[in-house]
Design an enzyme around this catalytic site. Sequence first.
Site: not given
Ligand code: AMP
Length: 283
Positions: A32, A36-37, A155, A189-190
């Site tokens: 998703a 950010g990703h 985390q 955020s997803s």
């Molecule tokens: P997730 O898919 O939520 O597990 O996130 C995967 C990676 O992307 C993790 O290292 C998160 O910290 C990073 N991440 C998620 N949201 C953001 C954001 N808004 N800005 C920067 N990195 C992010």
Amino acid sequence: MIIYKKESDLRKWIEGQREKGTIIGFVPTMGALHQGHLSLLKTSKENDHITISSIFVNPVQFNDPKDYEKYPVTIEEDISLLEENDCSLLFLPSVNEIYPQGTQRIRNYDLGNLENILEGKFRPGHFQGVCAVVHRLLDIVNPDNLYLGQKDYQQCMVIRQLIKLVGLDGKVTINICPTHRDPDGLAMSSRNKRLSPSERNLAPEIYRTLKWLAENIKTGDVNALKQKGFDNLNEEGFRPDYVEIADARNLETVHSWDGKQQIVGLVAAYLNEIRLIDNLILN
Ligand code: AMP
């Protein structure tokens, strides 16, 4: 972009790259995907010869089964985004591929106090699940650089500890990338995809609360300030788990601030059934 679903295929490919001396960057995600990703991917593209991303919604890190069931899955869009952003390879494993022995037989990682505070306290077992999947992925991908988002502050610390615990210190470098936000301040955020329009409208109040902490923090007792932040979110219609001010190096609670210690504000709060987290360095 190459897509592998099998560990054995990826291992073989990585071996070939290693023989050529390729510098490998790794961006693990649960899909998703949002900007950010993609900012993590971009940073890796600047630093590394190749960038590998993974998409795996890790069942063992969800303490709430409903959250797992409802976690957004947008795999077609994710693949297009990764291709558009020049990702070299996507690892897209099944649960079986990651946990061939099943999801019950996970070793215990000694995370010390990190496991009992903040997210650890409110999401029992969550960080053990994070360690299980990241350990497994690091073993397969064997990257030089690992990219993580500051959005998940605790985390990042847990994974730093994991890397020490499993003897990867000095082999994998952690790169923590800044939190990407929507123009109104909401951390991307997803889970934001699940917010209703009215919840989405309210959600940036979390960031406003963090900024308010940064603007109002003074030396001495900071507990009243945290409480005000908590009460404010409550009044706005959130159910906060915590509004905390902590030492930015180890996340130990700060009750009284000396004006020098680097501190971070951290918030976790529900908007109806969706739990949002955010943080901000306060000084
Ligand atoms: P997730 O898919 O939520 O597990 O996130 C995967 C990676 O992307 C993790 O290292 C998160 O910290 C990073 N991440 C998620 N949201 C953001 C954001 N808004 N800005 C920067 N990195 C992010």
